[in-house]
Design a protein around this motif. Structure first.
Motif, PDB file in Angstrom:
ATOM      1  N   PRO A  52       0.687  -1.167   0.001  1.00 50.14           N
ATOM      2  CA  PRO A  52      -0.025  -0.074   0.109  1.00 50.14           C
ATOM      3  C   PRO A  52       0.948   1.303  -0.037  1.00 50.14           C
ATOM      4  O   PRO A  52       0.217   2.326  -0.302  1.00 50.14           O
ATOM      5  CB  PRO A  52      -0.819  -0.266   1.453  1.00 50.14           C
ATOM      6  N   HIS A  53       2.140   1.180   0.266  1.00 48.68           N
ATOM      7  CA  HIS A  53       3.026   2.339   0.310  1.00 48.68           C
ATOM      8  C   HIS A  53       3.617   2.497  -1.001  1.00 48.68           C
ATOM      9  O   HIS A  53       4.077   3.608  -1.203  1.00 48.68           O
ATOM     10  CB  HIS A  53       4.051   2.257   1.238  1.00 48.68           C
ATOM     11  N   LEU A  54       3.187   1.575  -1.986  1.00 47.71           N
ATOM     12  CA  LEU A  54       3.728   1.583  -3.568  1.00 47.71           C
ATOM     13  C   LEU A  54       2.342   1.935  -4.402  1.00 47.71           C
ATOM     14  O   LEU A  54       2.916   2.162  -5.699  1.00 47.71           O
ATOM     15  CB  LEU A  54       4.434   0.622  -3.780  1.00 47.71           C
ATOM     16  N   ASN A  55       1.261   1.445  -4.050  1.00 50.54           N
ATOM     17  CA  ASN A  55       0.195   1.534  -5.082  1.00 50.54           C
ATOM     18  C   ASN A  55      -1.223   1.448  -4.347  1.00 50.54           C
ATOM     19  O   ASN A  55      -1.133   0.928  -3.031  1.00 50.54           O
ATOM     20  CB  ASN A  55       0.305   0.732  -6.067  1.00 50.54           C
ATOM     21  N   GLY A  56      -2.366   1.810  -5.182  1.00 49.41           N
ATOM     22  CA  GLY A  56      -3.392   1.747  -4.382  1.00 49.41           C
ATOM     23  C   GLY A  56      -4.690   1.692  -5.658  1.00 49.41           C
ATOM     24  O   GLY A  56      -4.343   2.125  -6.959  1.00 49.41           O
ATOM     25  N   PRO A  57      -5.719   1.642  -5.174  1.00 50.20           N
ATOM     26  CA  PRO A  57      -6.894   1.509  -6.194  1.00 50.20           C
ATOM     27  C   PRO A  57      -7.182   2.834  -6.722  1.00 50.20           C
ATOM     28  O   PRO A  57      -7.472   2.902  -8.198  1.00 50.20           O
ATOM     29  CB  PRO A  57      -8.147   1.144  -5.564  1.00 50.20           C
ATOM     30  N   PRO A 109      -8.602   9.190 -10.773  1.00 50.34           N
ATOM     31  CA  PRO A 109      -8.111   8.042 -10.416  1.00 50.34           C
ATOM     32  C   PRO A 109      -8.415   6.819 -11.663  1.00 50.34           C
ATOM     33  O   PRO A 109      -9.432   6.920 -12.260  1.00 50.34           O
ATOM     34  CB  PRO A 109      -9.006   7.339  -9.193  1.00 50.34           C
ATOM     35  N   GLY A 110      -7.206   6.253 -11.942  1.00 47.72           N
ATOM     36  CA  GLY A 110      -7.227   5.535 -13.122  1.00 47.72           C
ATOM     37  C   GLY A 110      -7.074   4.032 -13.009  1.00 47.72           C
ATOM     38  O   GLY A 110      -7.573   3.369 -13.925  1.00 47.72           O
ATOM     39  N   ALA A 111      -6.659   3.504 -12.048  1.00 48.87           N
ATOM     40  CA  ALA A 111      -6.150   2.060 -11.726  1.00 48.87           C
ATOM     41  C   ALA A 111      -7.445   1.237 -11.726  1.00 48.87           C
ATOM     42  O   ALA A 111      -7.419   0.113 -12.626  1.00 48.87           O
ATOM     43  CB  ALA A 111      -5.426   1.784 -10.405  1.00 48.87           C
ATOM     44  N   PHE A 112      -8.368   1.529 -10.950  1.00 45.25           N
ATOM     45  CA  PHE A 112      -9.422   0.401 -10.786  1.00 45.25           C
ATOM     46  C   PHE A 112     -10.257   0.395 -12.097  1.00 45.25           C
ATOM     47  O   PHE A 112     -10.446  -0.903 -12.392  1.00 45.25           O
ATOM     48  CB  PHE A 112     -10.495   1.084  -9.937  1.00 45.25           C
ATOM     49  N   ALA A 412       6.599  15.030   2.870  1.00 47.71           N
ATOM     50  CA  ALA A 412       6.995  15.184   1.359  1.00 47.71           C
ATOM     51  C   ALA A 412       7.411  13.765   1.108  1.00 47.71           C
ATOM     52  O   ALA A 412       8.136  12.966   1.690  1.00 47.71           O
ATOM     53  CB  ALA A 412       8.576  15.791   1.385  1.00 47.71           C
ATOM     54  N   THR A 413       7.135  13.275  -0.108  1.00 47.91           N
ATOM     55  CA  THR A 413       7.395  12.220  -0.460  1.00 47.91           C
ATOM     56  C   THR A 413       7.373  11.960  -1.867  1.00 47.91           C
ATOM     57  O   THR A 413       7.050  12.634  -2.775  1.00 47.91           O
ATOM     58  CB  THR A 413       6.245  10.968  -0.258  1.00 47.91           C
ATOM     59  N   ARG A 414       8.103  10.754  -2.422  1.00 49.57           N
ATOM     60  CA  ARG A 414       8.160  10.487  -3.537  1.00 49.57           C
ATOM     61  C   ARG A 414       7.998   8.937  -3.585  1.00 49.57           C
ATOM     62  O   ARG A 414       8.908   8.135  -3.270  1.00 49.57           O
ATOM     63  CB  ARG A 414       9.616  10.795  -4.452  1.00 49.57           C
ATOM     64  N   GLY A 415       6.805   8.546  -4.182  1.00 48.84           N
ATOM     65  CA  GLY A 415       6.313   7.248  -3.702  1.00 48.84           C
ATOM     66  C   GLY A 415       6.788   6.494  -4.729  1.00 48.84           C
ATOM     67  O   GLY A 415       7.433   6.780  -6.060  1.00 48.84           O
ATOM     68  N   ASP A 416       6.981   5.016  -4.637  1.00 46.22           N
ATOM     69  CA  ASP A 416       7.308   4.204  -5.609  1.00 46.22           C
ATOM     70  C   ASP A 416       6.371   3.336  -6.511  1.00 46.22           C
ATOM     71  O   ASP A 416       5.150   3.747  -6.411  1.00 46.22           O
ATOM     72  CB  ASP A 416       8.437   3.148  -5.028  1.00 46.22           C
ATOM     73  N   THR A 417       6.662   2.292  -6.923  1.00 46.13           N
ATOM     74  CA  THR A 417       5.575   1.566  -7.721  1.00 46.13           C
ATOM     75  C   THR A 417       5.691   0.024  -7.599  1.00 46.13           C
ATOM     76  O   THR A 417       6.397  -0.404  -6.838  1.00 46.13           O
ATOM     77  CB  THR A 417       6.153   1.809  -9.062  1.00 46.13           C
ATOM     78  N   THR A 433       2.370  -1.819 -14.711  1.00 47.04           N
ATOM     79  CA  THR A 433       3.011  -0.918 -13.533  1.00 47.04           C
ATOM     80  C   THR A 433       2.187  -0.280 -12.982  1.00 47.04           C
ATOM     81  O   THR A 433       1.955   1.017 -13.284  1.00 47.04           O
ATOM     82  CB  THR A 433       4.135  -0.572 -14.557  1.00 47.04           C
ATOM     83  N   PRO A 434       1.452  -0.826 -11.814  1.00 53.21           N
ATOM     84  CA  PRO A 434       0.582   0.054 -10.917  1.00 53.21           C
ATOM     85  C   PRO A 434       1.434   0.972 -10.060  1.00 53.21           C
ATOM     86  O   PRO A 434       2.690   0.425  -9.500  1.00 53.21           O
ATOM     87  CB  PRO A 434      -0.186  -1.083 -10.232  1.00 53.21           C
ATOM     88  N   SER A 435       0.818   1.804  -9.773  1.00 56.97           N
ATOM     89  CA  SER A 435       1.525   2.884  -8.978  1.00 56.97           C
ATOM     90  C   SER A 435       0.360   3.715  -8.424  1.00 56.97           C
ATOM     91  O   SER A 435      -0.717   3.968  -8.661  1.00 56.97           O
ATOM     92  CB  SER A 435       2.687   3.696  -9.429  1.00 56.97           C
ATOM     93  N   GLY A 436       0.824   4.842  -7.550  1.00 55.96           N
ATOM     94  CA  GLY A 436       0.073   6.000  -7.093  1.00 55.96           C
ATOM     95  C   GLY A 436      -1.198   5.353  -6.230  1.00 55.96           C
ATOM     96  O   GLY A 436      -1.128   4.346  -5.775  1.00 55.96           O
ATOM     97  N   GLY A 437      -1.780   6.646  -5.515  1.00 50.59           N
ATOM     98  CA  GLY A 437      -2.501   6.112  -4.480  1.00 50.59           C
ATOM     99  C   GLY A 437      -1.958   5.471  -3.205  1.00 50.59           C
ATOM    100  O   GLY A 437      -2.536   4.638  -2.464  1.00 50.59           O
TER     101      GLY A 437
END
Length: 613
Positions: A52-57, A109-112, A412-417, A433-437
């Motif tokens: 969940p620190h790397l992607n979400g719905p 939001p695009g993943a779901f 402040a964050t640069r999240g990963d994937t 390659t899911p990412s974000g959220g």
């Protein structure tokens, strides 16, 4: 040669992903008669739970599909900027950059919807059948990887003082998730159970109708309503102020995932397929186009230098020409005359300049911020490097692996994937390659158990650029799955997390596969993944605060010391990182002549796994 694991081979099905539970869930779907697309969807939703620190719905997911006997397609799960997300609005708030967290950074939001579209058009399973694995891990619990708790600890104060809904999920009883202890997200499980019940009620026994109903629930039903309420809540973000976001019900209802043709480039009998110029994907193709007809010896200092310098040129073009707010001149950017001219810029010395080209004689235009960081007027804060106030702005041995999230006390964050590749016994292949959220991107929507995304941070607040923040247009994404064809036949799907590093690590992997001798009767996928890797940060980063480190190269400690010294003699500012710190690659392959399937996964980070038989 020594590898950390074997390259798996079989004939039934192969999966590689960035988490073993996602890989095994996908394999369970294949064993249950599902195809590669069913398996990928199930794995994608499991990744929302276990990474969940790397992607979400509510994040995003570009995919490349190679259906058996069908055309290669890109499925775009990157949502656009909401209608209210204008440069003028953000500037009126006193902002020079889109914040790295909070609802101002949330794209549609695009993943779901992308996962559901893949399931509807190419899968065979129902919504309930693919979601049951994610529901199980969210409801009954999973043993979290160490990185989840580490990430949460860096934002503990923010969660406890500002983002209480996130603390409710990720700090139960005030304690971060710990490896070996079950961690649950009952709110997320309840969301999926309610969605399935409503979709089945609307769609009856018709699988397609159920999926379409689920998509409508997401974009117009109880999920959409909760996401819009969350966007309207004043939220502390990286600007140091509380803001609401522009996301509306109309934005959600008016967008859906879509298909498009891939960008491609032919190289030595291979065809590489990537997402278009709204992503950084063509930078991979440009790096190939910049290679000379004869390459230096694989792994030599001359070879590494050539790839570093070619990457700098391709990424400078990314900065000047890529984005959804303008037409991207890919035909010219990938043409031989243009690349011959660019190739001539590469000398024996390291370049410290940001040098975009002039395709068709056009004058490149960069953002003011890009000019500033290229001139050294702003600090460097690259993906995976401790943010200001948390550590020194260097890549130190023993520090976070490149590509992992780095989060400061202010959020402040640069999240990963994450990444998933699947190939089935029929020859269907997918790279996603899911990412974000990310859990650290926005507060958890209390009714749903997941947060909004922050992909808008990649768009500029300067007017007239290809990547300017523009309503209805996609922010340029770093997400870049890959698919390789040999003599026109799909043979390999691969990819990696890692933000701006993705198309650097993937190029090194691909060339290792293509240039080195084949092993065990097929591509040496594991050997190519295990080979020492590197990256450079000689271009403006895509994540807030969008720094740059001209001339920098970060290499794994396993790289030949003579190569490292040679790079330094050439003028590269070389940092030697941990021996296993560069990349989180996944790959699957299929030999079209024999039907033999292969898979491999990255040992770095101790959680990526390939499975198959």
């Amino acid at each position: 040669m020594f590898t950390t694991r074997p390259t798996l081979q079989g004939t039934f099905g192969m999966v590689s992903s960035t988490h073993w539970l996602a890989s095994q869930s996908a394999m369970a779907v294949l064993e249950d008669g599902g195809n590669a697309y069913d398996a990928a969807v199930a794995a994608g939703f499991v990744l929302h739970v276990v990474e969940p620190h790397l992607n979400g719905p509510a994040g995003e997911v570009p995919m490349i599909l190679a259906p058996k006997d069908g055309e290669v397609q890109v499925l775009c799960g990157q949502g656009p900027a909401p209608e209210g997300a204008t440069v003028a609005h953000y500037r009126s708030l006193g902002l020079d950059l889109v914040p790295g967290t909070g609802p101002l950074a949330a794209a549609v939001p695009g993943a779901f919807d992308a996962w559901m579209l893949l399931l509807r058009d190419h899968g065979t399973k129902s919504v309930a059948e693919v979601l049951r694995y994610a529901i199980g891990y969210a409801e009954d619990g999973h043993a979290p990887v160490e990185r989840i708790g580490q990430t949460i600890e860096t934002v503990r104060e923010l969660f406890e003082t500002e983002w209480q809904s996130s603390a409710d999920v990720y700090l139960p009883g005030g304690k971060s998730p710990m490896p070996g202890e079950l961690f649950r997200n009952p709110a997320l499980a309840a969301t999926w159970r309610r969605l399935i019940a409503e979709a089945e009620k609307t769609g009856g026994d018709d699988r397609t109708a159920q999926i379409d109903a689920a998509r409508k629930i997401w974009s117009e039903g109880f999920i959409a309503e909760a996401m819009v309420r969350q966007a309207a809540r004043p939220t502390m973000d990286t600007s140091g102020a509380r803001h609401t976001g522009p996301l509306t019900a109309a934005d959600l209802a008016g967008w859906s995932a879509s298909y498009e043709a891939p960008a491609t480039y032919d190289w030595n009998g291979w065809t590489l397929a990537k997402a278009g110029g709204w992503s950084q994907g063509p930078a991979f193709l440009q790096q190939l186009a910049l290679l000379p007809a004869e390459l230096p010896r694989y792994g030599s200092a001359e070879y590494v230098h050539l790839l570093i310098e070619g990457c700098k040129l391709a990424m400078a073009d990314r900065e000047a020409w890529y984005g959804d707010a303008a037409e991207v001149p890919l035909d010219t950017l990938l043409s031989e005359p243009y690349n011959a001219e660019r190739r001539a810029l590469i000398t024996d010395e390291a370049s410290y300049e940001l040098r975009p080209g002039s395709p068709g004689g056009r004058t490149p235009v960069l953002s003011g911020h890009a000019h500033a960081v290229a001139a050294g007027e702003a600090g460097f804060d690259a993906l995976g490097v401790p943010a200001a106030g948390v550590g020194e702005p260097t890549v130190a041995k023993g520090g976070a692996a490149a590509g992992e999230p780095s989060v400061a006390a202010d959020g402040a964050t640069r999240g990963d994937t994450c990444h998933i590749d699947v190939v089935d016994r029929w020859g269907n292949m997918v790279s996603a390659t899911p990412s974000g959220g990310w859990l650290q991107s926005n507060p958890v929507v209390p009714e749903l158990g997941f947060p909004l995304g922050t992909r808008l941070q990649m768009a500029w607040l300067d007017e007239g650029l290809p990547n300017s923040l523009t309503p209805g247009r996609r922010p340029r994404t770093t997400l870049t799955p890959s698919l390789a064809l040999r003599d026109g036949v799909p043979v390999m799907a691969f990819g990696t997390p890692g933000g701006d590093q993705q198309d650097q690590w993937q190029l090194h992997f691909f060339l290792a596969v293509a240039l080195r001798a084949e092993a065990r009767g097929g591509f040496d996928l594991q050997g190519a993944i295990d080979a020492p890797n590197w990256h450079n940060d000689s271009f403006p980063g895509s994540f807030f605060p969008r720094g740059m480190r001209p001339g920098s190269v970060t290499v794994e400690e396993r790289m030949d010391p003579e190569v490292v010294e040679d790079l330094r003699r050439r003028g590269h500012d070389v940092t030697v990182g941990d021996p296993w710190s560069e990349g989180r690659l996944c790959a699957v392959a299929r030999d079209p002549e024999t039907g033999v399937l292969s898979a491999a996964a990255n040992p770095r980070g101790m959680q990526g796994y390939a499975v198959g038989r």
